[in-house]
Design a protein around this motif. Structure first.
Motif, short mmCIF file in Angstrom:
data_model
loop_
_atom_site.label_atom_id
_atom_site.label_comp_id
_atom_site.label_asym_id
_atom_site.label_seq_id
_atom_site.Cartn_x
_atom_site.Cartn_y
_atom_site.Cartn_z
N MET A 155 -6.25 2.13 -4.58
CA MET A 155 -5.76 1.10 -5.48
C MET A 155 -6.43 1.23 -6.85
N PHE A 156 -5.73 0.79 -7.87
CA PHE A 156 -6.28 0.71 -9.22
C PHE A 156 -5.51 -0.37 -9.96
N ASN A 157 -5.99 -0.75 -11.13
CA ASN A 157 -5.34 -1.79 -11.92
C ASN A 157 -4.97 -1.25 -13.29
N ASN A 158 -3.68 -1.02 -13.47
CA ASN A 158 -3.16 -0.54 -14.75
C ASN A 158 -1.98 -1.40 -15.19
N MET A 213 3.97 -3.24 -6.68
CA MET A 213 2.68 -3.15 -7.34
C MET A 213 1.52 -3.18 -6.35
N MET A 214 1.82 -3.60 -5.13
CA MET A 214 0.81 -3.63 -4.06
C MET A 214 1.56 -3.55 -2.74
N ALA A 215 1.04 -2.76 -1.82
CA ALA A 215 1.67 -2.65 -0.51
C ALA A 215 0.61 -2.48 0.57
N SER A 216 0.84 -3.11 1.71
CA SER A 216 -0.02 -2.97 2.88
C SER A 216 0.87 -2.60 4.05
N GLY A 217 0.45 -1.63 4.82
CA GLY A 217 1.34 -1.19 5.88
C GLY A 217 0.63 -0.64 7.10
N ILE A 218 1.44 -0.38 8.10
CA ILE A 218 0.97 0.24 9.33
C ILE A 218 1.96 1.32 9.75
N LEU A 219 1.43 2.47 10.09
CA LEU A 219 2.24 3.55 10.65
C LEU A 219 1.83 3.73 12.10
N GLU A 220 2.82 3.82 12.98
CA GLU A 220 2.58 3.97 14.41
C GLU A 220 2.71 5.44 14.81
N GLN A 230 -3.56 0.37 2.47
CA GLN A 230 -3.28 -0.47 1.31
C GLN A 230 -3.16 0.43 0.09
N CYS A 231 -2.22 0.13 -0.75
CA CYS A 231 -2.09 0.87 -2.01
C CYS A 231 -1.67 -0.11 -3.09
N GLY A 232 -2.13 0.11 -4.29
CA GLY A 232 -1.80 -0.84 -5.34
C GLY A 232 -2.07 -0.32 -6.73
N MET A 233 -1.35 -0.90 -7.69
CA MET A 233 -1.54 -0.57 -9.10
C MET A 233 -1.89 -1.82 -9.91
N TRP A 234 -2.13 -2.92 -9.17
CA TRP A 234 -2.52 -4.18 -9.79
C TRP A 234 -3.59 -4.81 -8.91
N ALA A 235 -4.64 -4.03 -8.66
CA ALA A 235 -5.72 -4.45 -7.76
C ALA A 235 -7.00 -3.72 -8.15
N HIS A 236 -8.11 -4.23 -7.69
CA HIS A 236 -9.41 -3.61 -7.98
C HIS A 236 -9.46 -2.20 -7.39
N PHE A 237 -10.08 -1.27 -8.13
CA PHE A 237 -10.09 0.13 -7.71
C PHE A 237 -10.78 0.32 -6.36
#
Length: 332
Positions: A155-158, A213-220, A230-237
């Motif tokens: 994650m990062f915030n840009n 801008m933010m996503a949380s997920g699970i892969l089975e 978790q991945c994001g572009m509007w969150a703390h690095f």
């Protein structure tokens, strides 16, 4: 053996910051030309990066018989067109991630490269750092037991940069495509298998062309193993990966971004305590260029080819569909 002569399609920040220096520092390659749709920009970048030739169009570079391979750091929506055109021009391709906008495009790119008998690789630079071979060896040794789960975060915030290409939906913007690809590809790499299903929840921002801008997920995966990410572009690095086994855990504090210092080391935690595993200080972009370069020189298969890019794109499609439709998606 003669060095691979690279051409660069575009003057993107990632190219100037990492891709071009990586090729220049590689053992097998040299950057011979760069192209932009504006000749002044191409000339400026060529002078800045010590590149011999500048072109005012991508077509001119592809027509240059002295170019063996191209690096494509263009926005995501242009990957398919210029990969196919490069292949038709007989150039090998290193293309920035994600390979395409969807699985269908990735398959078209794969077919074009196979037809032209050129190599294609998706630019996941972290996979070429020796850390991941070391991590896989530790897992194979049985030290942490059987893998039960993997957790990855990038994650990062840009978010203030509203004109950034990452925030244009038609151009393939969004956090899943930009940084979610890393933990997803890492789980596939570490487990050596493809997920069976994906479930993702995301924040789509109207301020940013409705991209995630933010996503949380699970892969089975098989045997009840999961990747949570978790991945994001509007969150703390944050840039971490943790592999949890029945007997221990591997923590990688800087999983994808390499500093070429002690921050790149990782840790193994078991009942015997916590030990630091020191890794070589190397340029993973240079290593990436060398893997493709040696594949071109030897005409031998590369470890992560176009088929891998298609497989990763299939997972990304499922993740984005799950987030948009708010349902679990099974992968066939």
């Amino acid at each position: 053996m003669e060095k691979i002569r690279w051409g660069i399609l575009g003057c993107a920040g990632i190219a100037k910051r990492a891709g071009i220096p990586g090729i220049q520092q590689s053992e097998t390659g040299m950057v011979k030309a760069i192209a932009s749709r504006r000749i002044d920009k191409a000339k400026e970048t060529a002078q800045e990066m010590n590149i011999e030739t500048a072109y005012g169009s991508y077509e001119e570079l592809l027509a240059d018989p002295d170019i063996d391979a191209v690096y494509i750091p263009l926005p995501n929506h242009l990957h398919k067109e210029w990969t196919i055109r490069a292949a038709e021009a007989g150039k090998h391709v290193l293309c920035e991630k994600p390979a395409a906008m969807n699985t269908e495009q990735a398959e078209e790119m794969k077919e074009a490269c196979e037809k032209a008998q050129v190599l294609f690789a998706e630019a996941f630079m972290y996979r070429y750092h020796p850390r991941y071979a070391m991590i896989r060896d530790i897992i194979q040794s049985g030290e942490i037991g059987d893998i039960r789960s993997i957790h990855g975060t990038f994650m990062f915030n840009n978010a203030d940069d509203k004109n950034n290409v990452r925030y244009k939906q038609e151009w393939g913007g969004g956090s899943l495509y930009d940084v979610g690809v890393y933990p997803i590809s890492a789980a596939r790499l570490i487990l050596g298998q493809e997920p069976k299903a994906a479930a993702v929840h995301a924040f789509f921002s109207p301020e940013h062309d409705d991209v995630d801008m933010m996503a949380s997920g699970i892969l089975e995966f098989e045997n009840g193993v999961t990747l949570t990410f978790q991945c994001g572009m509007w969150a703390h690095f944050q840039n971490e990966l943790s592999i949890v086994g029945t007997k221990g855990r591997i923590d990688i504090p800087s999983a994808f971004v390499v500093q070429q210092d002690e921050q790149d080391h990782f840790f193994v935690l078991t009942e015997n305590g916590r030990r630091q595993v020191e890794v070589p200080m190397v340029n993973q972009y240079a290593l990436q260029a060398d893997v493709l370069g040696r594949g071109i020189q030897s005409q031998e298969p590369i470890p992560y080819d176009a088929s891998d890019a298609v497989s990763n794109m299939r997972v990304l499609d499922a993740c984005l569909t799950s987030a948009r439709e708010q349902r679990r998606i099974e992968l066939k």
